[in-house]
Design a protein around this motif. Structure first.
Motif, PDB file in Angstrom:
ATOM      1  N   UNK A  31       0.769  -1.346  -0.066  1.00 13.00           N
ATOM      2  CA  UNK A  31       0.199   0.036   0.113  1.00 13.00           C
ATOM      3  C   UNK A  31       1.069   1.641   0.228  1.00 13.00           C
ATOM      4  N   UNK A  32       2.052   1.279   0.571  1.00  7.00           N
ATOM      5  CA  UNK A  32       3.160   2.138   0.570  1.00  7.00           C
ATOM      6  C   UNK A  32       3.055   2.350  -0.616  1.00  7.00           C
ATOM      7  N   UNK A  33       3.862   2.369  -1.147  1.00  6.36           N
ATOM      8  CA  UNK A  33       4.405   1.579  -2.428  1.00  6.36           C
ATOM      9  C   UNK A  33       3.424   2.672  -3.668  1.00  6.36           C
ATOM     10  N   UNK A  34       2.160   2.513  -3.301  1.00  3.60           N
ATOM     11  CA  UNK A  34       1.299   2.483  -4.555  1.00  3.60           C
ATOM     12  C   UNK A  34       0.929   4.231  -4.384  1.00  3.60           C
ATOM     13  N   UNK A  35       1.069   4.083  -2.505  1.00  6.36           N
ATOM     14  CA  UNK A  35       1.143   5.297  -1.916  1.00  6.36           C
ATOM     15  C   UNK A  35       1.822   6.675  -3.126  1.00  6.36           C
ATOM     16  N   UNK A  36       3.752   5.702  -2.959  1.00  5.91           N
ATOM     17  CA  UNK A  36       4.090   6.679  -3.429  1.00  5.91           C
ATOM     18  C   UNK A  36       4.309   7.059  -4.572  1.00  5.91           C
ATOM     19  N   UNK A  37       3.768   6.534  -5.324  1.00  3.95           N
ATOM     20  CA  UNK A  37       3.488   7.091  -6.928  1.00  3.95           C
ATOM     21  C   UNK A  37       2.536   7.672  -6.390  1.00  3.95           C
ATOM     22  N   UNK A  38       1.989   8.414  -5.965  1.00  4.64           N
ATOM     23  CA  UNK A  38       0.965   9.428  -5.777  1.00  4.64           C
ATOM     24  C   UNK A  38       2.120  10.769  -5.227  1.00  4.64           C
ATOM     25  N   UNK A  39       2.683  11.063  -4.031  1.00  4.97           N
ATOM     26  CA  UNK A  39       2.809  11.797  -3.367  1.00  4.97           C
ATOM     27  C   UNK A  39       3.929  12.466  -4.809  1.00  4.97           C
ATOM     28  N   UNK A  40       3.865  13.806  -4.603  1.00  4.20           N
ATOM     29  CA  UNK A  40       4.966  14.380  -5.624  1.00  4.20           C
ATOM     30  C   UNK A  40       5.513  15.355  -4.786  1.00  4.20           C
ATOM     31  N   UNK A  41       7.168  15.794  -5.064  1.00  4.67           N
ATOM     32  CA  UNK A  41       7.988  16.118  -4.626  1.00  4.67           C
ATOM     33  C   UNK A  41       8.795  17.312  -5.721  1.00  4.67           C
ATOM     34  N   UNK A  42       9.077  18.741  -5.113  1.00  2.00           N
ATOM     35  CA  UNK A  42       9.688  19.577  -6.431  1.00  2.00           C
ATOM     36  C   UNK A  42      10.832  20.250  -6.175  1.00  2.00           C
ATOM     37  N   UNK A  43      11.720  19.806  -6.560  1.00  2.00           N
ATOM     38  CA  UNK A  43      13.051  19.786  -6.634  1.00  2.00           C
ATOM     39  C   UNK A  43      13.069  21.594  -7.691  1.00  2.00           C
ATOM     40  N   UNK A  44      14.351  22.218  -7.320  1.00  2.00           N
ATOM     41  CA  UNK A  44      14.442  23.963  -7.176  1.00  2.00           C
ATOM     42  C   UNK A  44      15.892  24.034  -7.603  1.00  2.00           C
ATOM     43  N   UNK A  45      16.501  25.260  -8.213  1.00  2.00           N
ATOM     44  CA  UNK A  45      17.533  25.318  -8.641  1.00  2.00           C
ATOM     45  C   UNK A  45      17.416  26.783  -9.040  1.00  2.00           C
ATOM     46  N   UNK A  46      18.730  27.598  -8.952  1.00  2.00           N
ATOM     47  CA  UNK A  46      18.926  28.862  -9.226  1.00  2.00           C
ATOM     48  C   UNK A  46      18.303  29.409  -9.201  1.00  2.00           C
ATOM     49  N   UNK A  47      17.874  29.661  -8.013  1.00  2.00           N
ATOM     50  CA  UNK A  47      16.162  30.711  -7.429  1.00  2.00           C
ATOM     51  C   UNK A  47      15.152  30.625  -7.495  1.00  2.00           C
ATOM     52  N   UNK A 104      20.763  20.331 -11.713  1.00  2.00           N
ATOM     53  CA  UNK A 104      20.575  20.341  -9.741  1.00  2.00           C
ATOM     54  C   UNK A 104      19.456  20.390  -9.272  1.00  2.00           C
ATOM     55  N   UNK A 105      18.579  20.563 -10.291  1.00  2.00           N
ATOM     56  CA  UNK A 105      17.146  20.546  -9.815  1.00  2.00           C
ATOM     57  C   UNK A 105      16.303  19.012  -9.567  1.00  2.00           C
ATOM     58  N   UNK A 106      16.840  18.309 -10.641  1.00  2.00           N
ATOM     59  CA  UNK A 106      16.308  16.855 -10.220  1.00  2.00           C
ATOM     60  C   UNK A 106      17.031  16.657  -9.192  1.00  2.00           C
ATOM     61  N   UNK A 107      18.178  16.868  -8.752  1.00  2.00           N
ATOM     62  CA  UNK A 107      18.402  16.092  -7.909  1.00  2.00           C
ATOM     63  C   UNK A 107      17.756  16.391  -6.436  1.00  2.00           C
ATOM     64  N   UNK A 108      17.605  17.807  -6.294  1.00  2.00           N
ATOM     65  CA  UNK A 108      17.353  18.331  -5.119  1.00  2.00           C
ATOM     66  C   UNK A 108      16.424  17.852  -5.402  1.00  2.00           C
ATOM     67  N   UNK A 109      14.990  17.945  -6.263  1.00  2.00           N
ATOM     68  CA  UNK A 109      14.012  16.404  -6.118  1.00  2.00           C
ATOM     69  C   UNK A 109      13.965  15.427  -5.740  1.00  2.00           C
ATOM     70  N   UNK A 110      15.203  14.516  -5.928  1.00  2.00           N
ATOM     71  CA  UNK A 110      15.561  13.118  -6.068  1.00  2.00           C
ATOM     72  C   UNK A 110      15.256  12.828  -4.748  1.00  2.00           C
ATOM     73  N   UNK A 111      16.297  14.030  -3.756  1.00  2.00           N
ATOM     74  CA  UNK A 111      16.370  14.311  -2.328  1.00  2.00           C
ATOM     75  C   UNK A 111      15.374  14.091  -1.216  1.00  2.00           C
ATOM     76  N   UNK A 112      14.385  15.344  -1.737  1.00  2.00           N
ATOM     77  CA  UNK A 112      13.380  15.208  -1.346  1.00  2.00           C
ATOM     78  C   UNK A 112      12.448  14.054  -1.745  1.00  2.00           C
TER      79      UNK A 112
END
Length: 106
Positions: free
Chosen positions: A20-36, A73-81
């Motif tokens: 159930x957690x794996x299914x839920x994680x497909x719907x949790x979204x994060x946003x990575x940001x770079x360059x201000x 950088x933005x992708x890596x920030x999103x990945x960490x989140x």
């Protein structure tokens, strides 16, 4: 024997909760940001990229390398989140049992 059966039942319940957690994680979204905030990458907590946003000021041929660096950088920030969101969900699920990384994930 009753303890063993109880443990097996708990393991089955944990496996069901993990699914159930794996299914839920497909719907949790994060946003990575770079360059201000000039470049953003949105992805699921499972690491699937959903969107990229680039400020029009960066779209210049002579700025191509800067844009490429900001995308990484933005992708890596999103990945960490995404990883942090997954860890938070796992902590809530396992109650801090200290299970090995990747147990039941896939």
């Amino acid at each position: 024997m009753a303890d063993f059966l109880g443990m097996m039942k708990q393991a089955a319940q944990l496996q069901s909760k993990m699914k159930a957690l794996q299914d839920e994680l497909e719907h949790v979204e994060v946003e990575g940001v770079a360059g201000g905030g000039m470049v953003t990458v949105r992805m699921t907590a499972k690491g699937e990229a959903k969107a990229v946003s680039i400020d029009p000021l960066l779209i210049k041929v002579e700025e191509r390398e800067i844009l490429e660096d900001l995308l990484v950088t933005a992708h890596n920030d999103a990945r960490r989140k995404a990883e942090a969101a997954m860890q938070e969900k796992m902590q809530a699920l396992t109650g801090g049992l200290g299970l090995p990384p990747g147990l039941g994930l896939g």
